[in-house]
Design a protein around this motif. Structure first.
Motif, PDB file in Angstrom:
ATOM      1  N   GLU A  66      30.124 -40.949 -23.713  1.00  0.00           N
ATOM      2  CA  GLU A  66      29.080 -40.028 -24.183  1.00  0.00           C
ATOM      3  C   GLU A  66      28.170 -40.634 -25.247  1.00  0.00           C
ATOM      4  OE1 GLU A  66      28.450 -36.794 -23.123  1.00  0.00           O
ATOM      5  OE2 GLU A  66      29.850 -37.276 -21.507  1.00  0.00           O
ATOM      6  N   LYS A  67      28.554 -41.758 -25.813  1.00  0.00           N
ATOM      7  CA  LYS A  67      27.731 -42.393 -26.853  1.00  0.00           C
ATOM      8  C   LYS A  67      26.655 -43.308 -26.264  1.00  0.00           C
ATOM      9  CE  LYS A  67      31.164 -42.096 -30.476  1.00  0.00           C
ATOM     10  NZ  LYS A  67      31.961 -42.825 -31.461  1.00  0.00           N
ATOM     11  N   ALA A  68      26.535 -43.313 -24.939  1.00  0.00           N
ATOM     12  CA  ALA A  68      25.474 -44.055 -24.257  1.00  0.00           C
ATOM     13  C   ALA A  68      24.540 -43.046 -23.601  1.00  0.00           C
ATOM     14  CB  ALA A  68      26.064 -44.986 -23.202  1.00  0.00           C
ATOM     15  N   VAL A  69      23.248 -43.223 -23.816  1.00  0.00           N
ATOM     16  CA  VAL A  69      22.262 -42.333 -23.218  1.00  0.00           C
ATOM     17  C   VAL A  69      21.208 -43.151 -22.474  1.00  0.00           C
ATOM     18  CG1 VAL A  69      22.571 -40.501 -24.925  1.00  0.00           C
ATOM     19  CG2 VAL A  69      20.837 -42.252 -25.304  1.00  0.00           C
ATOM     20  N   ALA A  70      20.629 -42.532 -21.458  1.00  0.00           N
ATOM     21  CA  ALA A  70      19.541 -43.149 -20.706  1.00  0.00           C
ATOM     22  C   ALA A  70      18.224 -42.577 -21.196  1.00  0.00           C
ATOM     23  CB  ALA A  70      19.706 -42.871 -19.220  1.00  0.00           C
ATOM     24  N   VAL A  71      17.233 -43.442 -21.347  1.00  0.00           N
ATOM     25  CA  VAL A  71      15.893 -43.027 -21.757  1.00  0.00           C
ATOM     26  C   VAL A  71      14.950 -43.435 -20.633  1.00  0.00           C
ATOM     27  CG1 VAL A  71      14.071 -43.281 -23.473  1.00  0.00           C
ATOM     28  CG2 VAL A  71      16.477 -43.410 -24.177  1.00  0.00           C
ATOM     29  N   THR A  72      14.251 -42.446 -20.062  1.00  0.00           N
ATOM     30  CA  THR A  72      13.338 -42.695 -18.950  1.00  0.00           C
ATOM     31  C   THR A  72      11.962 -42.152 -19.295  1.00  0.00           C
ATOM     32  OG1 THR A  72      15.148 -42.526 -17.364  1.00  0.00           O
ATOM     33  CG2 THR A  72      12.944 -42.284 -16.497  1.00  0.00           C
ATOM     34  N   ALA A  73      10.946 -42.961 -19.071  1.00  0.00           N
ATOM     35  CA  ALA A  73       9.569 -42.528 -19.326  1.00  0.00           C
ATOM     36  C   ALA A  73       9.079 -41.681 -18.159  1.00  0.00           C
ATOM     37  CB  ALA A  73       8.665 -43.735 -19.505  1.00  0.00           C
ATOM     38  N   ASN A  74       8.307 -40.681 -18.471  1.00  0.00           N
ATOM     39  CA  ASN A  74       7.687 -39.842 -17.450  1.00  0.00           C
ATOM     40  C   ASN A  74       6.191 -39.850 -17.716  1.00  0.00           C
ATOM     41  OD1 ASN A  74       7.143 -38.069 -15.431  1.00  0.00           O
ATOM     42  ND2 ASN A  74       8.025 -36.288 -16.425  1.00  0.00           N
ATOM     43  N   ALA A  75       5.479 -40.652 -16.925  1.00  0.00           N
ATOM     44  CA  ALA A  75       4.044 -40.801 -17.123  1.00  0.00           C
ATOM     45  C   ALA A  75       3.367 -40.950 -15.760  1.00  0.00           C
ATOM     46  CB  ALA A  75       3.774 -42.045 -17.979  1.00  0.00           C
ATOM     47  N   PRO A  76       2.083 -40.696 -15.692  1.00  0.00           N
ATOM     48  CA  PRO A  76       1.363 -40.828 -14.414  1.00  0.00           C
ATOM     49  C   PRO A  76       1.493 -42.223 -13.790  1.00  0.00           C
ATOM     50  CG  PRO A  76      -0.014 -39.722 -16.016  1.00  0.00           C
ATOM     51  CD  PRO A  76       1.208 -40.201 -16.750  1.00  0.00           C
ATOM     52  N   LEU A  77       1.782 -43.213 -14.591  1.00  0.00           N
ATOM     53  CA  LEU A  77       1.936 -44.581 -14.106  1.00  0.00           C
ATOM     54  C   LEU A  77       3.135 -44.735 -13.166  1.00  0.00           C
ATOM     55  CD1 LEU A  77       1.177 -47.628 -14.354  1.00  0.00           C
ATOM     56  CD2 LEU A  77       2.672 -47.721 -16.320  1.00  0.00           C
ATOM     57  N   PHE A  78       4.174 -43.931 -13.364  1.00  0.00           N
ATOM     58  CA  PHE A  78       5.398 -44.042 -12.584  1.00  0.00           C
ATOM     59  C   PHE A  78       5.400 -43.041 -11.423  1.00  0.00           C
ATOM     60  CE2 PHE A  78       6.581 -45.045 -17.025  1.00  0.00           C
ATOM     61  CZ  PHE A  78       6.828 -46.393 -16.848  1.00  0.00           C
ATOM     62  N   PRO A  79       5.771 -43.484 -10.224  1.00  0.00           N
ATOM     63  CA  PRO A  79       5.842 -42.555  -9.092  1.00  0.00           C
ATOM     64  C   PRO A  79       6.848 -41.431  -9.380  1.00  0.00           C
ATOM     65  CG  PRO A  79       6.005 -44.828  -8.330  1.00  0.00           C
ATOM     66  CD  PRO A  79       6.084 -44.849  -9.835  1.00  0.00           C
ATOM     67  N   GLU A  80       6.502 -40.202  -8.992  1.00  0.00           N
ATOM     68  CA  GLU A  80       7.374 -39.059  -9.240  1.00  0.00           C
ATOM     69  C   GLU A  80       8.745 -39.242  -8.598  1.00  0.00           C
ATOM     70  OE1 GLU A  80       5.688 -35.227  -8.369  1.00  0.00           O
ATOM     71  OE2 GLU A  80       3.773 -35.795  -9.242  1.00  0.00           O
ATOM     72  N   LYS A  81       8.775 -39.854  -7.417  1.00  0.00           N
ATOM     73  CA  LYS A  81      10.044 -40.066  -6.717  1.00  0.00           C
ATOM     74  C   LYS A  81      10.992 -40.932  -7.545  1.00  0.00           C
ATOM     75  CE  LYS A  81      12.069 -41.897  -2.518  1.00  0.00           C
ATOM     76  NZ  LYS A  81      11.875 -42.696  -1.319  1.00  0.00           N
ATOM     77  N   GLU A  82      10.464 -42.010  -8.128  1.00  0.00           N
ATOM     78  CA  GLU A  82      11.307 -42.896  -8.935  1.00  0.00           C
ATOM     79  C   GLU A  82      11.807 -42.192 -10.188  1.00  0.00           C
ATOM     80  OE1 GLU A  82       9.517 -46.676  -9.718  1.00  0.00           O
ATOM     81  OE2 GLU A  82       9.144 -47.061  -7.599  1.00  0.00           O
ATOM     82  N   THR A  83      10.948 -41.405 -10.818  1.00  0.00           N
ATOM     83  CA  THR A  83      11.368 -40.659 -12.003  1.00  0.00           C
ATOM     84  C   THR A  83      12.449 -39.656 -11.635  1.00  0.00           C
ATOM     85  OG1 THR A  83       9.170 -40.904 -12.969  1.00  0.00           O
ATOM     86  CG2 THR A  83      10.571 -39.191 -13.896  1.00  0.00           C
ATOM     87  N   ALA A  84      12.283 -38.974 -10.496  1.00  0.00           N
ATOM     88  CA  ALA A  84      13.280 -37.996 -10.052  1.00  0.00           C
ATOM     89  C   ALA A  84      14.616 -38.670  -9.759  1.00  0.00           C
ATOM     90  CB  ALA A  84      12.782 -37.252  -8.821  1.00  0.00           C
ATOM     91  N   GLU A  85      14.592 -39.848  -9.106  1.00  0.00           N
ATOM     92  CA  GLU A  85      15.833 -40.574  -8.820  1.00  0.00           C
ATOM     93  C   GLU A  85      16.502 -41.029 -10.101  1.00  0.00           C
ATOM     94  OE1 GLU A  85      15.054 -43.784  -6.126  1.00  0.00           O
ATOM     95  OE2 GLU A  85      15.102 -42.469  -4.374  1.00  0.00           O
ATOM     96  N   ALA A  86      15.716 -41.514 -11.052  1.00  0.00           N
ATOM     97  CA  ALA A  86      16.287 -41.961 -12.330  1.00  0.00           C
ATOM     98  C   ALA A  86      16.941 -40.788 -13.048  1.00  0.00           C
ATOM     99  CB  ALA A  86      15.200 -42.589 -13.203  1.00  0.00           C
ATOM    100  N   MET A  87      16.285 -39.642 -13.042  1.00  0.00           N
ATOM    101  CA  MET A  87      16.852 -38.448 -13.699  1.00  0.00           C
ATOM    102  C   MET A  87      18.140 -38.009 -13.000  1.00  0.00           C
ATOM    103  SD  MET A  87      14.913 -37.718 -16.258  1.00  0.00           S
ATOM    104  CE  MET A  87      15.225 -36.021 -16.622  1.00  0.00           C
TER     105      MET A  87
END
Length: 87
Positions: free
Chosen positions: A62-83
């Motif tokens: 639990e002491k490790a977290v993922a940080v993902t950017a959500n911006a128009p530059l990134f395809p929505e599909k990739e952001t959804a898969e990362a999430m």
């Protein structure tokens, strides 16, 4: 590549190299990450950040977290898969 397929690939890699030098390197990575106490991994959903996040979660839980950017530059599909993967 789907999240499920990516997980199966990592499982195969760990089994394949369990007794080799690559597993020794992975164990050293886990030791290093453990020594940090906590970590935030910049997670894109690609192979490199997926491996690092997997190792961080294994080492720190639990002491490790993922940080993902959500911006128009990134395809929505990739952001959804990362999430999806990081949950």
């Amino acid at each position: 590549m789907t999240i499920e397929r990516r997980g199966r690939i990592f499982d195969k890699l760990f089994v394949r190299y369990a007794n080799g030098k690559k597993m020794d390197k992975y164990k050293k990575l886990l030791e290093y990450i453990s020594s940090l106490g906590s970590a935030a991994v910049a997670f894109s959903g690609g192979v490199d950040s997926t491996l690092l996040l997997y190792a961080a979660k294994e080492a720190l839980g639990e002491k490790a977290v993922a940080v993902t950017a959500n911006a128009p530059l990134f395809p929505e599909k990739e952001t959804a898969e990362a999430m999806e993967y990081s949950n």
